[in-house]
Design a protein around this motif. Structure first.
Motif, PDB file in Angstrom:
ATOM      1  N   MET A   1       0.858  -1.175   0.000  1.00  8.75           N
ATOM      2  CA  MET A   1       0.000   0.000   0.000  1.00  8.75           C
ATOM      3  C   MET A   1       0.903   1.237   0.000  1.00  8.75           C
ATOM      4  N   SER A   2       0.645   2.144  -0.906  1.00  9.49           N
ATOM      5  CA  SER A   2       1.453   3.361  -1.002  1.00  9.49           C
ATOM      6  C   SER A   2       1.019   4.374   0.057  1.00  9.49           C
ATOM      7  N   ALA A   3       1.852   5.374   0.270  1.00  8.63           N
ATOM      8  CA  ALA A   3       1.531   6.440   1.223  1.00  8.63           C
ATOM      9  C   ALA A   3       0.260   7.169   0.790  1.00  8.63           C
ATOM     10  N   GLU A   4       0.091   7.339  -0.510  1.00  7.86           N
ATOM     11  CA  GLU A   4      -1.105   8.000  -1.032  1.00  7.86           C
ATOM     12  C   GLU A   4      -2.357   7.166  -0.760  1.00  7.86           C
ATOM     13  N   ASP A   5      -2.258   5.859  -0.941  1.00 10.82           N
ATOM     14  CA  ASP A   5      -3.388   4.966  -0.653  1.00 10.82           C
ATOM     15  C   ASP A   5      -3.739   4.999   0.827  1.00 10.82           C
ATOM     16  N   LEU A   6      -2.724   4.996   1.670  1.00  7.64           N
ATOM     17  CA  LEU A   6      -2.948   5.038   3.114  1.00  7.64           C
ATOM     18  C   LEU A   6      -3.623   6.347   3.513  1.00  7.64           C
ATOM     19  N   GLU A   7      -3.167   7.449   2.963  1.00  7.47           N
ATOM     20  CA  GLU A   7      -3.762   8.743   3.268  1.00  7.47           C
ATOM     21  C   GLU A   7      -5.216   8.796   2.804  1.00  7.47           C
ATOM     22  N   LYS A   8      -5.493   8.253   1.620  1.00  2.72           N
ATOM     23  CA  LYS A   8      -6.864   8.216   1.101  1.00  2.72           C
ATOM     24  C   LYS A   8      -7.757   7.364   2.005  1.00  2.72           C
ATOM     25  N   TYR A   9      -7.240   6.218   2.444  1.00  4.22           N
ATOM     26  CA  TYR A   9      -7.986   5.332   3.344  1.00  4.22           C
ATOM     27  C   TYR A   9      -8.306   6.050   4.657  1.00  4.22           C
ATOM     28  N   GLU A  10      -7.320   6.708   5.254  1.00  2.00           N
ATOM     29  CA  GLU A  10      -7.533   7.400   6.524  1.00  2.00           C
ATOM     30  C   GLU A  10      -8.517   8.560   6.368  1.00  2.00           C
ATOM     31  N   THR A  11      -8.446   9.256   5.244  1.00  3.74           N
ATOM     32  CA  THR A  11      -9.383  10.346   4.989  1.00  3.74           C
ATOM     33  C   THR A  11     -10.813   9.817   4.898  1.00  3.74           C
ATOM     34  N   GLU A  12     -10.983   8.700   4.207  1.00  4.89           N
ATOM     35  CA  GLU A  12     -12.310   8.086   4.089  1.00  4.89           C
ATOM     36  C   GLU A  12     -12.822   7.605   5.452  1.00  4.89           C
ATOM     37  N   MET A  13     -11.942   7.030   6.260  1.00  2.00           N
ATOM     38  CA  MET A  13     -12.332   6.572   7.600  1.00  2.00           C
ATOM     39  C   MET A  13     -12.764   7.758   8.466  1.00  2.00           C
ATOM     40  N   GLU A  14     -12.037   8.867   8.404  1.00  4.69           N
ATOM     41  CA  GLU A  14     -12.393  10.060   9.171  1.00  4.69           C
ATOM     42  C   GLU A  14     -13.747  10.617   8.725  1.00  4.69           C
ATOM     43  N   LEU A  15     -13.997  10.604   7.431  1.00  9.14           N
ATOM     44  CA  LEU A  15     -15.271  11.076   6.913  1.00  9.14           C
ATOM     45  C   LEU A  15     -16.421  10.183   7.396  1.00  9.14           C
ATOM     46  N   GLN A  16     -16.226   8.874   7.374  1.00 10.59           N
ATOM     47  CA  GLN A  16     -17.247   7.955   7.878  1.00 10.59           C
ATOM     48  C   GLN A  16     -17.499   8.184   9.364  1.00 10.59           C
ATOM     49  N   LEU A  17     -16.419   8.421  10.120  1.00  9.47           N
ATOM     50  CA  LEU A  17     -16.548   8.672  11.557  1.00  9.47           C
ATOM     51  C   LEU A  17     -17.320   9.960  11.807  1.00  9.47           C
ATOM     52  N   TYR A  18     -17.007  11.006  11.054  1.00 14.80           N
ATOM     53  CA  TYR A  18     -17.730  12.261  11.201  1.00 14.80           C
ATOM     54  C   TYR A  18     -19.216  12.078  10.903  1.00 14.80           C
ATOM     55  N   ARG A  19     -19.523  11.344   9.841  1.00 13.77           N
ATOM     56  CA  ARG A  19     -20.931  11.105   9.493  1.00 13.77           C
ATOM     57  C   ARG A  19     -21.647  10.340  10.600  1.00 13.77           C
ATOM     58  N   GLU A  20     -20.966   9.343  11.177  1.00 12.30           N
ATOM     59  CA  GLU A  20     -21.571   8.595  12.287  1.00 12.30           C
ATOM     60  C   GLU A  20     -21.801   9.519  13.473  1.00 12.30           C
ATOM     61  N   TYR A  21     -20.815  10.358  13.784  1.00  6.81           N
ATOM     62  CA  TYR A  21     -20.954  11.321  14.875  1.00  6.81           C
ATOM     63  C   TYR A  21     -22.175  12.215  14.651  1.00  6.81           C
ATOM     64  N   ARG A  22     -22.287  12.744  13.455  1.00  9.11           N
ATOM     65  CA  ARG A  22     -23.401  13.626  13.108  1.00  9.11           C
ATOM     66  C   ARG A  22     -24.742  12.910  13.299  1.00  9.11           C
ATOM     67  N   ASP A  23     -24.784  11.621  12.981  1.00 10.24           N
ATOM     68  CA  ASP A  23     -26.018  10.847  13.109  1.00 10.24           C
ATOM     69  C   ASP A  23     -26.373  10.530  14.556  1.00 10.24           C
ATOM     70  N   VAL A  24     -25.393  10.395  15.439  1.00 11.35           N
ATOM     71  CA  VAL A  24     -25.677   9.947  16.810  1.00 11.35           C
ATOM     72  C   VAL A  24     -25.623  11.046  17.860  1.00 11.35           C
ATOM     73  N   VAL A  25     -25.068  12.201  17.562  1.00 12.49           N
ATOM     74  CA  VAL A  25     -24.873  13.225  18.588  1.00 12.49           C
ATOM     75  C   VAL A  25     -26.178  13.601  19.290  1.00 12.49           C
ATOM     76  N   GLY A  26     -27.286  13.596  18.593  1.00  7.18           N
ATOM     77  CA  GLY A  26     -28.569  13.947  19.194  1.00  7.18           C
ATOM     78  C   GLY A  26     -29.082  12.949  20.213  1.00  7.18           C
TER      79      GLY A  26
END
Length: 104
Positions: A1-26
């Protein structure tokens, strides 16, 4: 896995986490921030303690919590106990702040 692939994966994971947070915060009443984690919870107890040497530490107990951690497979936890020598921030969420504005 390249550094670019790893960065893309982590960015996608952070976005999914943010979306989950937005859905559950209430669903939660409190935000708890420690030096290592960020939690949403409905029950929190913060107890200052001291060592024999006079150092102060905090014991934080939470029930029915959600943990901001993109590497955890399950972010909902029934009970959490955190011991920390750093400051702990506990904030009660204002339910009115969580509601999206109504369309005009």
């Amino acid at each position: 896995m390249s550094a670019e692939d790893l960065e893309k994966y982590e960015t996608e994971m952070e976005l999914q986490l943010y979306r989950e947070y937005r859905d559950v915060v209430g669903l939660f009443t409190y935000v708890v921030e420690t030096e290592r984690r960020f939690y949403l919870t409905n029950s929190v107890e913060l107890t200052p303690r001291s060592t024999e040497g006079g150092e102060v530490y905090f014991e934080v107990s939470m029930a029915d919590a959600w943990v901001w951690d993109m590497y955890r497979p399950a972010r909902f936890v029934r009970n959490v106990r955190v011991v920390t020598f750093k400051d702990v921030n506990v904030e009660e969420l204002a339910k009115a702040d969580l509601e999206p504005p109504s369309p005009s």
